[in-house]
Design a protein around this motif. Structure first.
Motif, PDB file in Angstrom:
ATOM      1  N   THR A  45       0.847  -1.192   0.000  1.00 54.26           N
ATOM      2  CA  THR A  45       0.000   0.000   0.000  1.00 54.26           C
ATOM      3  C   THR A  45       0.882   1.241   0.000  1.00 54.26           C
ATOM      4  O   THR A  45       1.764   1.389   0.854  1.00 54.26           O
ATOM      5  CB  THR A  45      -0.926   0.022   1.230  1.00 54.26           C
ATOM      6  N   THR A  86       0.871   5.550  -0.093  1.00 51.89           N
ATOM      7  CA  THR A  86       0.019   6.698   0.216  1.00 51.89           C
ATOM      8  C   THR A  86       0.767   7.996  -0.055  1.00 51.89           C
ATOM      9  O   THR A  86       1.988   8.079   0.123  1.00 51.89           O
ATOM     10  CB  THR A  86      -0.441   6.691   1.685  1.00 51.89           C
ATOM     11  N   THR A  88      -2.789   0.366  -4.151  1.00 50.99           N
ATOM     12  CA  THR A  88      -2.383  -0.979  -3.757  1.00 50.99           C
ATOM     13  C   THR A  88      -1.719  -1.651  -4.938  1.00 50.99           C
ATOM     14  O   THR A  88      -2.273  -1.660  -6.048  1.00 50.99           O
ATOM     15  CB  THR A  88      -3.594  -1.814  -3.308  1.00 50.99           C
ATOM     16  N   GLU A 134       0.733  13.201  -4.510  1.00 51.55           N
ATOM     17  CA  GLU A 134      -0.603  13.606  -4.050  1.00 51.55           C
ATOM     18  C   GLU A 134      -1.593  13.735  -5.201  1.00 51.55           C
ATOM     19  O   GLU A 134      -2.788  13.537  -5.005  1.00 51.55           O
ATOM     20  CB  GLU A 134      -0.513  14.920  -3.277  1.00 51.55           C
ATOM     21  N   LYS A 163       7.014   4.315   1.388  1.00 52.72           N
ATOM     22  CA  LYS A 163       5.706   4.914   1.669  1.00 52.72           C
ATOM     23  C   LYS A 163       4.947   5.254   0.386  1.00 52.72           C
ATOM     24  O   LYS A 163       3.736   5.047   0.303  1.00 52.72           O
ATOM     25  CB  LYS A 163       5.900   6.182   2.504  1.00 52.72           C
ATOM     26  N   ASP A 164       5.674   5.781  -0.608  1.00 50.60           N
ATOM     27  CA  ASP A 164       4.993   6.258  -1.822  1.00 50.60           C
ATOM     28  C   ASP A 164       5.600   5.702  -3.110  1.00 50.60           C
ATOM     29  O   ASP A 164       5.286   6.167  -4.193  1.00 50.60           O
ATOM     30  CB  ASP A 164       4.981   7.788  -1.868  1.00 50.60           C
ATOM     31  N   ARG A 175      -7.328   4.807  -4.951  1.00 49.09           N
ATOM     32  CA  ARG A 175      -8.365   5.550  -4.232  1.00 49.09           C
ATOM     33  C   ARG A 175      -7.917   6.993  -4.043  1.00 49.09           C
ATOM     34  O   ARG A 175      -6.776   7.251  -3.643  1.00 49.09           O
ATOM     35  CB  ARG A 175      -8.633   4.910  -2.869  1.00 49.09           C
ATOM     36  N   ASP A 183      -4.168  12.372   0.116  1.00 51.46           N
ATOM     37  CA  ASP A 183      -5.357  11.527   0.295  1.00 51.46           C
ATOM     38  C   ASP A 183      -5.477  10.481  -0.807  1.00 51.46           C
ATOM     39  O   ASP A 183      -6.547   9.917  -1.025  1.00 51.46           O
ATOM     40  CB  ASP A 183      -6.628  12.384   0.389  1.00 51.46           C
ATOM     41  N   ALA A 184      -4.353  10.219  -1.511  1.00 51.78           N
ATOM     42  CA  ALA A 184      -4.329   9.185  -2.545  1.00 51.78           C
ATOM     43  C   ALA A 184      -3.716   7.911  -1.973  1.00 51.78           C
ATOM     44  O   ALA A 184      -2.763   7.960  -1.190  1.00 51.78           O
ATOM     45  CB  ALA A 184      -3.532   9.649  -3.760  1.00 51.78           C
ATOM     46  N   GLU A 185      -4.296   6.773  -2.369  1.00 49.21           N
ATOM     47  CA  GLU A 185      -3.805   5.476  -1.887  1.00 49.21           C
ATOM     48  C   GLU A 185      -3.819   4.488  -3.042  1.00 49.21           C
ATOM     49  O   GLU A 185      -4.810   4.390  -3.770  1.00 49.21           O
ATOM     50  CB  GLU A 185      -4.687   4.974  -0.748  1.00 49.21           C
TER      51      GLU A 185
END
Length: 263
Positions: free
Chosen positions: A7, A9, A16, A120, A93-94, A29, A12-14
């Motif tokens: 995952t 992030t 998988t 983002e 993380k991203d 998302r 507010d974007a996520e």
């Protein structure tokens, strides 16, 4: 590292990433809203070492005719890597990087690397194919299934201005002739020589732009649930009609960036 889902992030974007399920993007998302069709065969899968259909599953590899399994009879479709388990090279993380070694039925040992970077307001996907030995023709691309509507809202609008449309034969493959772009519904390949540039607008919700320096895009919107916008390095059957060679000194690499804004 295991090949469990990753995952990522950013804001507010996520996203998988599912290495074990063909290296696909399983979810995107934005503010909690899912943009990709859910299900084991959906999301966004990498198409490699070819995109779309190969006529009869056969292509010329130098002087040798190769036969791929007919997984969409009478053709072979969308490569082999979407059916395999990928390995995690690194995950943060991203950003995540996953790899897949091409194996039988593909005749050449090679490594595919897929880098997924989330910001983002954008998602950047970069895929490369490197050979361990001899040169061979290949393609890379992406097959996202975007939800036609978000949470029951209005249907997505697809806007783009291709230079041409590949005429599609009865066998769903390009005939080699180019025509003026026609209105949908589509399961068609389009040429965008200045780079893929397609905008999906979910009215009142989100606008998302699919961009790539590649000049080929397949748009498929014949299903009720989803719309596909597929940047790729060549047209369907391109291993035969427009081969791009992977060589020991020159891998095949392509990038697509999806950027979005709230409406």
């Amino acid at each position: 590292m295991s090949n469990e889902d990753i995952t990522l992030t950013a804001g507010d974007a996520e996203v998988t990433v599912a290495p074990a399920n063909g290296g696909r993007i399983g979810s995107l998302r934005i503010g909690g809203v899912e943009l990709l069709r859910q299900g084991a065969k959906f999301g966004c899968f990498p198409m490699v070492p070819w995109c779309g259909r190969i006529r009869g599953g056969r292509f010329l590899d130098g002087a040798t005719v190769r036969q791929m399994p007919l997984n969409s009879p009478p053709h072979a479709i969308h490569g082999t890597a979407r059916d395999g388990a990928w390995r995690i090279a690194r995950a943060g993380k991203d950003e995540a990087v996953i790899t897949y070694d091409l194996v039988e039925p593909w005749p050449h040992p090679a490594r595919v690397t897929h880098a997924v970077t989330l910001a983002e307001d954008s998602l950047t996907l970069t895929m490369s194919v490197e050979t361990y030995g001899s040169s061979f023709p290949a393609q890379v691309g992406w097959h996202p299934w975007f939800n036609r509507s978000l949470d029951g809202g209005d249907d997505v609008r697809v806007d783009f201005a291709p230079a041409w449309q590949e005429e599609r034969g009865d066998d769903h493959l390009p005939t080699g002739r180019r025509t003026e772009p026609k209105p949908g519904p589509w399961d068609d390949c389009f040429g965008m020589p200045d780079g893929v540039d397609v905008t999906l607008t979910w009215p009142g919700r989100i606008e998302l732009k699919v961009a790539s320096r590649e000049e080929w895009v397949v748009v498929y919107d014949e299903q009720e649930a989803a719309v596909c916008v597929e940047p790729q390095t060549g047209p369907p059957n391109g291993l035969n009609t427009l081969p791009r060679l992977v060589t020991p000194i020159e891998p095949l690499e392509a990038t697509t960036t999806w950027s979005w804004r709230r409406l």
